[in-house]
Scaffold this motif. Structure first.
Motif, PDB file in Angstrom:
ATOM      1  N   TYR A  73      -8.820   2.705   7.034  1.00 63.56           N
ATOM      2  CA  TYR A  73      -8.199   1.471   7.520  1.00 63.56           C
ATOM      3  C   TYR A  73      -7.224   0.923   6.495  1.00 63.56           C
ATOM      4  O   TYR A  73      -7.499   0.880   5.294  1.00 63.56           O
ATOM      5  CB  TYR A  73      -9.258   0.420   7.816  1.00 63.56           C
ATOM      6  CG  TYR A  73      -8.664  -0.844   8.399  1.00 63.56           C
ATOM      7  CD1 TYR A  73      -8.272  -0.893   9.732  1.00 63.56           C
ATOM      8  CD2 TYR A  73      -8.458  -1.965   7.596  1.00 63.56           C
ATOM      9  CE1 TYR A  73      -7.704  -2.036  10.261  1.00 63.56           C
ATOM     10  CE2 TYR A  73      -7.890  -3.112   8.115  1.00 63.56           C
ATOM     11  CZ  TYR A  73      -7.505  -3.145   9.452  1.00 63.56           C
ATOM     12  OH  TYR A  73      -6.936  -4.280   9.964  1.00 63.56           O
ATOM     13  N   SER A  74      -6.071   0.509   6.982  1.00 67.45           N
ATOM     14  CA  SER A  74      -5.039  -0.073   6.137  1.00 67.45           C
ATOM     15  C   SER A  74      -4.784  -1.511   6.563  1.00 67.45           C
ATOM     16  O   SER A  74      -4.461  -1.773   7.730  1.00 67.45           O
ATOM     17  CB  SER A  74      -3.739   0.732   6.238  1.00 67.45           C
ATOM     18  OG  SER A  74      -2.643   0.007   5.712  1.00 67.45           O
TER      19      SER A  74
ATOM     20  N   GLU B  58       0.821  -1.224   0.000  1.00 69.51           N
ATOM     21  CA  GLU B  58       0.000   0.000   0.000  1.00 69.51           C
ATOM     22  C   GLU B  58       0.851   1.268   0.000  1.00 69.51           C
ATOM     23  O   GLU B  58       0.436   2.310   0.512  1.00 69.51           O
ATOM     24  CB  GLU B  58      -0.979   0.007   1.186  1.00 69.51           C
ATOM     25  CG  GLU B  58      -1.924  -1.187   1.198  1.00 69.51           C
ATOM     26  CD  GLU B  58      -2.897  -1.174   2.351  1.00 69.51           C
ATOM     27  OE1 GLU B  58      -2.932  -0.174   3.101  1.00 69.51           O
ATOM     28  OE2 GLU B  58      -3.623  -2.167   2.526  1.00 69.51           O
TER      29      GLU B  58
ATOM     30  N   ARG C 219      -4.162   3.569  -3.062  1.00 71.22           N
ATOM     31  CA  ARG C 219      -5.229   3.857  -2.097  1.00 71.22           C
ATOM     32  C   ARG C 219      -6.246   4.831  -2.676  1.00 71.22           C
ATOM     33  O   ARG C 219      -7.447   4.696  -2.412  1.00 71.22           O
ATOM     34  CB  ARG C 219      -4.662   4.409  -0.785  1.00 71.22           C
ATOM     35  CG  ARG C 219      -5.757   4.650   0.266  1.00 71.22           C
ATOM     36  CD  ARG C 219      -5.232   4.767   1.663  1.00 71.22           C
ATOM     37  NE  ARG C 219      -4.592   3.563   2.129  1.00 71.22           N
ATOM     38  CZ  ARG C 219      -5.246   2.469   2.523  1.00 71.22           C
ATOM     39  NH1 ARG C 219      -6.566   2.432   2.461  1.00 71.22           N
ATOM     40  NH2 ARG C 219      -4.586   1.421   2.954  1.00 71.22           N
TER      41      ARG C 219
ATOM     42  N   GLU D 243     -10.053   3.525  -2.652  1.00 66.77           N
ATOM     43  CA  GLU D 243     -11.070   4.187  -1.845  1.00 66.77           C
ATOM     44  C   GLU D 243     -12.201   4.750  -2.704  1.00 66.77           C
ATOM     45  O   GLU D 243     -13.347   4.815  -2.274  1.00 66.77           O
ATOM     46  CB  GLU D 243     -10.438   5.302  -1.008  1.00 66.77           C
ATOM     47  CG  GLU D 243      -9.437   4.838   0.028  1.00 66.77           C
ATOM     48  CD  GLU D 243     -10.048   3.990   1.141  1.00 66.77           C
ATOM     49  OE1 GLU D 243     -11.290   3.981   1.267  1.00 66.77           O
ATOM     50  OE2 GLU D 243      -9.278   3.342   1.878  1.00 66.77           O
TER      51      GLU D 243
END
Length: 388
Positions: free
Chosen positions: A194-195, A66, A72, A76
């Protein structure tokens, strides 16, 4: 006997004069992003727009770490809405300054190759909204504003992510008539998402999350429509929001052209902010740009035609009919197309130039509702008359 010079044909001929094709709808949202993806598939080209779908997102992060900004951003956005996204991958560089330079990009003087933000102009579908998520410096904002002006696309940028006063000062540094900042949509602070790689929340670009809100409405609607929410866990700093309080720091940010995410009565976090940094409603900018893009996309077929009366009347009629469809579905409030009464003259006509005036206006977003509670003693009198 000699051939009859005036003879044409002993029969019939058919010459078709087709009406202009319909102009069609204004078009939907297309996103253009510039950023880093260190672990992207090596087959993906650098500095060239790549169309990304939800199934392609993994190619931007083969290692699953990531890292970078593009994975991301696309993840998202696409997990909430189906929207065309074009990404331009740039090298991360040795440090933040190098990455910033790569994001800004340039056009090579010898090869003509565009890089970074400049490369967005090569997208197969012209972006309606552009961003460089996570890159929140003035030079990047300048590059986005300039490209937005060229493409008639709305630039969406990140604020400094430090304090309200810093965000206001940053917004104040952006602007200038004719620079493209009339359409610049600024978001601050960052948001928590959140990762899986970090096994917890990480802070990330609010501009990228705001793009998911833009993608869920029409280009001529506010991204804050109906309390447009986002799948976020929090914000880098708390922004005080109260729908009835004009003294909150959220109200301060909006007053200075800064949008933000805050908890609302809708549940969870919603995007708050309808205006660009210079005060225009972003929905009305979106409408103007959508009309401009449609005119540019449909005008080529008319080029080179003789400027006859019938041709000009046909073009005016075509535009009026098209705008009536936009009025019927409440895209616009009303419109009228006519030949400009003063700019059309002998000199301009002899130069192959004519001027079409298009009057229109879009709807304003519901930004401020004022309820008037009025006590009426006449109601009491009526009540007593029915009792006594």
């Amino acid at each position: 006997m000699p051939e009859i010079a005036s003879f044409v044909h002993n029969g019939i001929s058919i010459e078709r004069h087709a009406a202009p094709p319909p102009m069609g709808p204004l078009g939907s949202v297309v996103l253009g992003l510039v950023g880093t993806a260190p672990d992207a598939d090596p087959l993906l080209p650098k500095n060239s727009p790549i169309r990304v779908t939800y199934g392609d997102v993994g190619k931007l992060d083969l290692a699953g770490t990531e890292t970078g900004t593009l994975w991301r951003s696309c993840y998202e956005i696409l997990r909430l809405v189906s929207v065309p996204i074009y990404v331009v991958i740039v090298e991360a560089g040795a440090d933040a300054a190098a990455a910033t330079n790569n994001v800004i990009g340039k056009k090579d003087a010898i090869t003509g190759q565009r890089t970074g933000i400049e490369a967005l102009a090569d997208s197969q579908e012209k972006p309606t909204h552009i961003a460089a998520p996570g890159f929140n410096t003035k030079p990047v904002a300048d590059a986005l504003a300039a490209m937005g002006k060229r493409l008639f696309a709305i630039p969406v940028g990140d604020g400094p992510n430090t304090s309200d006063s810093a965000a206001v000062a940053y917004s104040d540094s952006l602007g200038g008539e004719g620079t493209g900042y009339e359409s610049f949509y600024l978001v601050d602070p960052q948001v928590a998402v959140y990762s899986q790689a970090a096994k917890g929340n990480v802070y990330f670009s609010a501009a990228a999350i705001a793009l998911s809100c833009f993608a869920r409405v029409k280009a001529w609607e506010s991204p804050a429509k109906g309390g447009m929410g986002a799948l976020i866990q929090g914000t880098a700093r708390v922004i005080d929001y109260n729908i009835m309080d004009k003294s909150t720091n959220g109200d301060l940010l909006n007053r200075n052209g800064i949008s933000y995410f805050a908890r609302t009565s809708m549940g969870g976090f919603s995007l708050i902010g309808n205006r660009c940094v210079m005060g225009r409603f972003v929905s009305q900018v979106g409408l103007e740009y959508a009309i401009v893009r449609k005119l540019a996309a449909t005008a080529q077929r008319a080029m080179g035609r003789n400027l006859s009366k019938s041709f000009m009347e046909q073009e005016i009629t075509k535009l009026n009919y098209w705008l009536k469809t936009l009025q019927a579905d409440e895209t616009i409030m009303g419109a009228q197309v006519y030949l400009h009464p003063t700019l059309n003259n002998v000199d301009t006509y002899r130069n192959g130039e004519w001027h079409i005036a298009i009057k229109y206006h879009g709807f304003a977003p519901n930004e401020h509702m004022v309820y008037h509670l009025i006590e009426d003693t006449g109601i009491v009198e009526s009540f007593l008359e029915g009792v006594l």
